[in-house]
Design an enzyme around this catalytic site. Structure first.
Site, PDB file in Angstrom:
ATOM      1  N   SER A 115     -13.897  81.725  30.714  1.00  0.00           N
ATOM      2  CA  SER A 115     -14.848  82.280  30.245  1.00  0.00           C
ATOM      3  C   SER A 115     -15.657  81.194  29.191  1.00  0.00           C
ATOM      4  O   SER A 115     -14.892  81.033  28.554  1.00  0.00           O
ATOM      5  CB  SER A 115     -15.374  83.228  29.687  1.00  0.00           C
ATOM      6  OG  SER A 115     -16.306  84.617  28.976  1.00  0.00           O
ATOM      7  N   TYR A 174     -10.601  89.819  24.406  1.00  0.00           N
ATOM      8  CA  TYR A 174     -11.472  89.287  25.107  1.00  0.00           C
ATOM      9  C   TYR A 174     -11.168  88.193  24.629  1.00  0.00           C
ATOM     10  O   TYR A 174     -11.186  86.499  25.442  1.00  0.00           O
ATOM     11  CB  TYR A 174     -12.030  90.017  25.817  1.00  0.00           C
ATOM     12  CG  TYR A 174     -12.883  88.992  27.087  1.00  0.00           C
ATOM     13  CD1 TYR A 174     -12.227  89.459  28.040  1.00  0.00           C
ATOM     14  CD2 TYR A 174     -13.603  88.722  26.855  1.00  0.00           C
ATOM     15  CE1 TYR A 174     -12.820  88.700  29.508  1.00  0.00           C
ATOM     16  CE2 TYR A 174     -14.369  87.342  28.213  1.00  0.00           C
ATOM     17  CZ  TYR A 174     -13.521  88.200  29.329  1.00  0.00           C
ATOM     18  OH  TYR A 174     -14.387  86.853  30.759  1.00  0.00           O
TER      19      TYR A 174
END
Ligand code: NAP
Length: 228
Positions: free
Chosen positions: A126, A139
């Site tokens: 990401s 995350y």
């Protein structure tokens, strides 16, 4: 002609499910691994229910890796939760599933690829990998480690005929895309288009959508200068 074979981990839903459908339609044989059953019924598809964080995951993967040579393995698994500073008990699990699960997967499939002298390992990361986050630090940290690891693995494996690609997505319209502001969110089919391009061209790192790159760089600069 021999059919291409792939293993997809984290493909019962979202980008992984859409990629599985697209490649089955293109004639691939696919093995999928997820916590849930798969909605796919296709004779070219075999699904194994497993959690990448459970103790027996490595044994399951080693068994699946023995089924035959893989041309491609994609690690799609990813979870994220907002930080609760009063209960941080779930933080380590996010790193375990997003990052260590990928390492366990790579450890099961890559030695076979190296022995066969071919194969392609793709990890879905990401754009969060280069930003600090006060909302979801686990995350972001998991994706930072993920992207960094795959960059090094690429260098180690390319001379052996095995390719590694780190794919960095911005927002993709799945259940994972949480929160209100989701600038430049792409639909799942567009994300699969990008993955198909990666499968064809095997780049070291691939970022999509490109329009987000300068925004991320700007945000990173602001953080470095002391803003949020
Ligand atoms: N959507 C976005 O905006 C976005 C943006 C950037 C990057 N990404 C990355 O893209 C990847 C795919 O995300 P997505 O949006 O497609 O998410 P998703 O729709 O939530 O799909 C995630 C998949 O991973 C599986 N999974 C989760 N935990 C697992 C575990 N412990 N063991 C085995 N399988 C597990 C899920 O299966 P179950 O449902 O059975 O748990 C599901 O099939 C993730 O790595 C994510 O970080 C997504």
């Amino acid at each position: 002609m021999e059919k291409s074979r792939a293993m997809f981990v984290g493909n019962s839903d979202g980008i992984g499910l859409a990629t599985t459908k697209r490649l089955l339609a293109a004639g691939w044989d696919i093995v999928g691994v997820s916590r849930s059953e798969s909605p796919i019924t296709n004779t070219a598809y075999y699904h194994k229910v497993a959690d990448v964080s459970e103790g027996r995951y490595t044994d399951i993967m080693n068994e699946l890796a023995m089924l035959g040579p893989l041309d491609l393995c994609i690690y799609f698994v990813g979870i994220g939760e907002l930080l609760n500073p009063l209960d941080m008990s779930g933080e380590a699990r996010i790193i375990d599933i997003n990052l260590t699960g990928m390492l366990r997967t790579a450890a099961a499939v890559i030695p076979h690829m190296v022995r066969n002298g071919r194969g392609h390992f793709i990890g879905v990361s990401s754009l969060a990998d280069e930003l600090l986050s006060s909302e979801a630090p686990s995350y972001h940290a998991s994706k930072a480690g993920f992207s960094n690891y795959l960059g090094g693995l690429r260098l180690a494996l390319k001379p052996k005929g095995v390719y590694v690609t780190n794919v960095r997505f911005g927002f993709v319209d799945t259940k994972m895309a949480k929160g209100d502001g989701k600038p430049f969110m792409m639909n799942v089919e567009k994300a699969v288009d990008h993955l198909e391009r990666c499968i064809r061209t095997k780049p070291a790192c691939y970022t999509a959508p490109k329009i987000v790159i300068p925004l991320i760089k700007f945000r990173k600069l602001m953080m470095t200068l002391g803003g949020k």
